[in-house]
Write a protein that holds these residues in place. Structure first.
Motif, PDB file in Angstrom:
ATOM      1  N   LEU A 111       0.961  -1.460  -0.029  1.00  0.00           N
ATOM      2  CA  LEU A 111      -0.273  -0.049  -0.182  1.00  0.00           C
ATOM      3  C   LEU A 111       0.880   1.236   0.103  1.00  0.00           C
ATOM      4  CD1 LEU A 111      -2.799   1.375   0.214  1.00  0.00           C
ATOM      5  CD2 LEU A 111      -2.637   1.181   2.802  1.00  0.00           C
ATOM      6  N   GLY A 163       2.662   1.723  -3.153  1.00  0.00           N
ATOM      7  CA  GLY A 163       1.634   2.273  -4.361  1.00  0.00           C
ATOM      8  C   GLY A 163       1.527   3.906  -4.034  1.00  0.00           C
ATOM      9  N   TYR A 193      -1.020  -1.633  -5.424  1.00  0.00           N
ATOM     10  CA  TYR A 193      -2.133  -1.659  -4.876  1.00  0.00           C
ATOM     11  C   TYR A 193      -2.856  -2.995  -4.694  1.00  0.00           C
ATOM     12  CZ  TYR A 193      -2.139   3.531  -4.113  1.00  0.00           C
ATOM     13  OH  TYR A 193      -1.829   4.594  -3.879  1.00  0.00           O
ATOM     14  N   ALA A 226      -5.780  -0.939   0.250  1.00  0.00           N
ATOM     15  CA  ALA A 226      -5.054  -1.335  -1.057  1.00  0.00           C
ATOM     16  C   ALA A 226      -6.077  -1.468  -1.977  1.00  0.00           C
ATOM     17  CB  ALA A 226      -4.128  -2.078  -0.681  1.00  0.00           C
ATOM     18  N   ALA A 259      -6.535   0.772  -5.407  1.00  0.00           N
ATOM     19  CA  ALA A 259      -6.434  -0.136  -6.651  1.00  0.00           C
ATOM     20  C   ALA A 259      -7.803   0.197  -7.544  1.00  0.00           C
ATOM     21  CB  ALA A 259      -6.352  -1.578  -6.435  1.00  0.00           C
TER      22      ALA A 259
END
Length: 456
Positions: free
Chosen positions: A158, A161, A187, A198, A202
């Motif tokens: 996470l 990302g 993610y 996450a 995403a």
């Protein structure tokens, strides 16, 4: 004698220079002026690769400076062999990396989890030459920031990302586009490990248009996962049930019942903006129920939580003569959707599960409501379990993914306890923190009573 000595030295110098000239390697032939063909040749021929590197070369990397990563650039007269290893076809195959050629002059090397991202830029003269190497990989940065501390499942992915997303502000084309791709990959990696934040991130970055667009079924799956603990994910899920990610001309909600259930869930998770949106939905009837008194209750609840504009909305309804009815609270339960009457698939557990797992209709018919659900939330000093009772309108089916979905996501399902009147089934993803327990009981037929989600 001195003259003879000079002649001998001259012959010796000539011989040495001739030998040195003979020892120089021939200049490497340009494999191709076509960039894609050139890269194909260079990645398979280790010996010729250094011949097609300019001097100097611009190197870019990301380093850790306290809590914020920093992008540094420098010119180097010669690249280290390690800088070129990702341009080896053998290394790429063994490391599980992928190499992508983008015309007119770029090469991207990455993995599937977002841990590796390198951008190689070439320039054409008498042949193609590497002039710039950008290493955006963040594993060293994350290790420097987190040390050896063990984070919750998916937390590292996470954060990776989020860092990629932030670094797009410090990059130029084409790295910015690739950073969004790696952000999405990170993610997705975190979501696969059971991280709800996450999963929500995403789905959001995929719908933003900056990263590749995932299939609607995958986006829905990610939002549903995120909605387990995040009010903003439940709110986004409500919108997705209506517009399915298409933000063009206004149209009727595609699935108002599910959208309403997700919006109520967001409100019950503490989102004042969801209460305001519920008021709007009840006032206009956009989600299948038109009820001005419930709309007023929602607006007032949102206003009490400080939601901007909600008090004005409430005052407008009051001015129209709408009054508060305590029998019509904002989050009142909707009439339960009656499941289709189905015969018991089987009194044998294994046969029952074979049908239950592959049929949403059977899952709806043989899930007992209100169903108890326990989720794991991050808390200090350690994560804790929180229980809630869900009515049928709040359940998102299928509760257990079908075999094809389980295979695609790397999930395994097994019966871990079986008795005459009870059974426990475990769904997990090996080597991750994802684990969900399903508890069934037998009362004339098997039925699902409880879901315990231990994923963090």
């Amino acid at each position: 004698m001195a003259g003879l000595m000079r002649v001998c030295l001259a012959w010796l110098a000539l011989a040495l220079s001739s030998a040195a000239f003979a020892a120089e390697p021939e200049a490497a032939q340009c494999p191709s002026t076509d960039f894609a063909e050139f890269i194909s040749a260079v990645t398979t021929n280790v010996d010729t690769r250094p011949a097609f590197v300019a001097s100097p070369v611009m190197e870019l990397s990301v380093v850790s400076t306290g809590s914020k990563p920093r992008v540094v650039q420098r010119q180097v007269p010669m690249l280290s062999p390690r800088s070129l290893v990702e341009l080896s076809a053998d290394y790429i195959a063994k490391s599980g990396l992928s190499l992508q050629v983008q015309l007119p002059n770029y090469v991207f090397v990455r993995d599937r989890k977002g841990e590796v991202l390198k951008v190689f830029t070439f320039k054409f003269g008498d042949c193609w030459k590497l002039v710039r190497v950008e290493d955006w990989s963040l594993e060293k940065v994350l290790s420097a920031q987190q040390g050896e501390l063990r984070a919750a499942p998916g937390a590292r992915a996470l954060k990776r990302g989020a860092l990629y997303d932030a670094l797009t502000n410090e990059s130029g084309y084409p790295a910015d586009v690739q950073l969004y791709v790696s952000s999405l990959d990170s993610y997705l990696d975190g979501a696969a490990q059971g991280n709800d934040q996450a999963a929500y991130a995403a789905a959001s970055v995929s719908l933003s248009g900056q990263a590749p667009r995932l299939d609607n079924s995958k986006i829905l799956e990610l939002y549903i996962q995120g909605s387990r603990t995040l009010a903003q994910a439940s709110h986004a899920l409500s919108g997705f049930y209506c517009d399915e990610g298409e933000y063009g001309d206004p149209r009727p909600c595609a699935d108002p019942a599910k959208s309403l259930a997700a919006l109520k869930r967001s409100a019950s998770q503490g989102a004042p903006y969801a209460l305001n949106d519920l008021g709007s939905a009840f006032q206009r009837g956009t989600l299948g129920i038109q009820d001005s008194q419930r709309a007023l209750a929602c607006y007032l609840a949102a206003a009490n939580k400080g939601q901007e504009g909600s008090r004005t909305n409430a005052e407008q309804l009051i001015a129209q003569g709408i009054t508060v009815d305590t029998a019509k609270p904002c989050l009142a339960q909707e009439p339960a959707e009656e499941p289709q009457a189905l015969a018991c698939p089987s009194k044998n557990l294994e046969a029952f599960l074979a049908d239950f797992l592959e049929s949403t209709a059977i899952q709806k018919a043989f899930t007992r409501v209100p169903m108890k659900k326990q989720i794991t939330v991050d808390a200090e000093p350690e994560p804790k379990q929180v229980s809630t009772l869900l009515d049928r309108s709040e359940l998102v089916f299928p509760l257990i993914p079908e075999a094809k979905t389980r295979e695609t996501q790397g999930l395994t399902l097994e019966v871990v306890d079986k008795r005459d009147t009870s059974a426990t089934v475990k769904l997990q993803k090996p080597d991750t923190g994802y684990q969900v327990i399903y508890r069934f009981s037998f009362d004339g037929c098997w039925g699902l009573d409880e879901v315990q989600d231990f994923s963090i």
